[in-house]
Design a protein around this motif. Structure first.
Motif, PDB file in Angstrom:
ATOM      1  N   TRP A  33      28.435  41.268  51.464  1.00  0.00           N
ATOM      2  CA  TRP A  33      29.502  42.253  51.433  1.00  0.00           C
ATOM      3  C   TRP A  33      29.454  43.004  50.126  1.00  0.00           C
ATOM      4  N   ASP A  34      29.875  44.213  50.183  1.00  0.00           N
ATOM      5  CA  ASP A  34      29.906  45.054  48.999  1.00  0.00           C
ATOM      6  C   ASP A  34      31.312  45.026  48.419  1.00  0.00           C
ATOM      7  N   GLN A  35      31.373  44.880  47.120  1.00  0.00           N
ATOM      8  CA  GLN A  35      32.660  44.853  46.458  1.00  0.00           C
ATOM      9  C   GLN A  35      32.913  46.238  45.877  1.00  0.00           C
ATOM     10  N   GLU A  36      33.998  46.811  46.294  1.00  0.00           N
ATOM     11  CA  GLU A  36      34.333  48.133  45.786  1.00  0.00           C
ATOM     12  C   GLU A  36      35.266  47.984  44.599  1.00  0.00           C
ATOM     13  N   THR A  37      35.013  48.776  43.586  1.00  0.00           N
ATOM     14  CA  THR A  37      35.908  48.773  42.435  1.00  0.00           C
ATOM     15  C   THR A  37      36.807  49.983  42.549  1.00  0.00           C
ATOM     16  N   ASP A  38      38.059  49.764  42.334  1.00  0.00           N
ATOM     17  CA  ASP A  38      39.027  50.851  42.467  1.00  0.00           C
ATOM     18  C   ASP A  38      39.736  51.048  41.131  1.00  0.00           C
ATOM     19  N   SER A  39      38.954  51.083  40.055  1.00  0.00           N
ATOM     20  CA  SER A  39      39.544  51.189  38.725  1.00  0.00           C
ATOM     21  C   SER A  39      39.850  52.638  38.355  1.00  0.00           C
ATOM     22  N   GLY A  40      39.202  53.568  39.017  1.00  0.00           N
ATOM     23  CA  GLY A  40      39.437  54.970  38.705  1.00  0.00           C
ATOM     24  C   GLY A  40      38.605  55.451  37.526  1.00  0.00           C
ATOM     25  N   ASP A  41      37.986  54.562  36.770  1.00  0.00           N
ATOM     26  CA  ASP A  41      37.178  54.921  35.613  1.00  0.00           C
ATOM     27  C   ASP A  41      35.711  54.819  36.008  1.00  0.00           C
ATOM     28  N   SER A  42      34.998  55.929  35.993  1.00  0.00           N
ATOM     29  CA  SER A  42      33.610  55.924  36.453  1.00  0.00           C
ATOM     30  C   SER A  42      32.610  55.813  35.304  1.00  0.00           C
ATOM     31  N   ARG A  43      33.109  55.639  34.038  1.00  0.00           N
ATOM     32  CA  ARG A  43      32.192  55.539  32.906  1.00  0.00           C
ATOM     33  C   ARG A  43      31.489  54.204  32.890  1.00  0.00           C
ATOM     34  N   SER A  44      30.280  54.178  32.318  1.00  0.00           N
ATOM     35  CA  SER A  44      29.524  52.938  32.144  1.00  0.00           C
ATOM     36  C   SER A  44      29.860  52.341  30.792  1.00  0.00           C
ATOM     37  N   ALA A  45      29.538  51.083  30.618  1.00  0.00           N
ATOM     38  CA  ALA A  45      29.751  50.427  29.338  1.00  0.00           C
ATOM     39  C   ALA A  45      28.773  50.999  28.316  1.00  0.00           C
ATOM     40  N   THR A  46      29.225  51.099  27.086  1.00  0.00           N
ATOM     41  CA  THR A  46      28.369  51.576  26.004  1.00  0.00           C
ATOM     42  C   THR A  46      28.093  50.422  25.054  1.00  0.00           C
ATOM     43  N   LEU A  47      27.206  50.648  24.087  1.00  0.00           N
ATOM     44  CA  LEU A  47      26.897  49.624  23.110  1.00  0.00           C
ATOM     45  C   LEU A  47      28.144  49.263  22.291  1.00  0.00           C
ATOM     46  N   GLY A  48      28.969  50.203  22.037  1.00  0.00           N
ATOM     47  CA  GLY A  48      30.197  49.970  21.275  1.00  0.00           C
ATOM     48  C   GLY A  48      31.176  49.080  22.010  1.00  0.00           C
ATOM     49  N   ASP A  49      31.126  49.108  23.354  1.00  0.00           N
ATOM     50  CA  ASP A  49      32.019  48.245  24.140  1.00  0.00           C
ATOM     51  C   ASP A  49      31.591  46.785  24.064  1.00  0.00           C
ATOM     52  N   VAL A  50      30.312  46.563  23.846  1.00  0.00           N
ATOM     53  CA  VAL A  50      29.754  45.225  23.911  1.00  0.00           C
ATOM     54  C   VAL A  50      29.555  44.616  22.525  1.00  0.00           C
ATOM     55  N   ALA A  51      29.066  45.376  21.581  1.00  0.00           N
ATOM     56  CA  ALA A  51      28.694  44.858  20.265  1.00  0.00           C
ATOM     57  C   ALA A  51      29.902  44.754  19.337  1.00  0.00           C
ATOM     58  N   GLU A  52      29.814  43.794  18.420  1.00  0.00           N
ATOM     59  CA  GLU A  52      30.830  43.666  17.379  1.00  0.00           C
ATOM     60  C   GLU A  52      30.293  44.414  16.160  1.00  0.00           C
ATOM     61  N   VAL A  53      31.096  45.289  15.626  1.00  0.00           N
ATOM     62  CA  VAL A  53      30.661  46.092  14.481  1.00  0.00           C
ATOM     63  C   VAL A  53      31.215  45.474  13.222  1.00  0.00           C
ATOM     64  N   LYS A  54      30.334  45.179  12.249  1.00  0.00           N
ATOM     65  CA  LYS A  54      30.750  44.625  10.955  1.00  0.00           C
ATOM     66  C   LYS A  54      31.121  45.762  10.038  1.00  0.00           C
ATOM     67  N   GLU A  55      32.204  45.590   9.355  1.00  0.00           N
ATOM     68  CA  GLU A  55      32.592  46.602   8.362  1.00  0.00           C
ATOM     69  C   GLU A  55      32.344  46.041   6.959  1.00  0.00           C
ATOM     70  N   ASP A  56      31.812  46.880   6.077  1.00  0.00           N
ATOM     71  CA  ASP A  56      31.514  46.435   4.697  1.00  0.00           C
ATOM     72  C   ASP A  56      32.741  46.378   3.855  1.00  0.00           C
TER      73      ASP A  56
END
Length: 152
Positions: A129-152
């Protein structure tokens, strides 16, 4: 051309012959001195390919996830003890206990007995079965969404 092992003569064909206990390849004239030896025909044996039982065919039935719970509930609803069920199905009591506790998966034949006895379904055909997402947001994840950014 072959060589007679007794007289050394070159000949077109030799015959396997037993002369005074020795088996030799000899010419036709020397073959008269002994007994002809019967040779076994060599047959090549074919190796049989083993069929893999692990391979699952498409649309093959699989055991449901909570099979033990279903069997136990069905048995209790008919007010049967495990011993009575074992006698009725001509199976071992310990086997049925292990199935109810999901320590052991029932073989197809036993599952069919249980399905018939309690009118339930233990094996089923898995459905894709196919799972449909009904989030309304069609953007893909970016590196910033996944990675933790260290601040100096």
């Amino acid at each position: 051309m072959a060589t007679c092992q007794l007289c050394g003569e070159e000949t077109d064909s030799t015959t396997k012959t037993k002369i005074e206990g020795a088996v030799l390849q000899v010419c036709d004239s020397c073959a008269e001195m002994g007994e002809k030896v019967k040779t076994k025909s060599k047959k090549k044996k074919r190796k049989k390919k083993k069929k893999s039982r692990r391979r699952r065919k498409r649309n093959e039935e699989v055991l449901i996830n909570d099979y033990g719970k279903k069997v136990k509930e069905a048995r209790e609803s008919k007010q049967l003890s495990i011993m009575e069920l074992a006698d009725d199905l001509n199976e071992k009591e310990s086997l049925l206990k292990k199935i109810e506790q999901q320590e052991l998966k029932p073989e197809k034949s036993l599952a069919q007995k249980l399905e018939k006895k309690f009118n339930l379904e233990l094996y089923t055909i898995p459905e894709a079965w196919d799972q449909e997402t009904d989030s309304g947001d069609s953007r893909s994840a970016t590196l910033g969404d996944v990675a933790e950014v260290k601040e100096d």
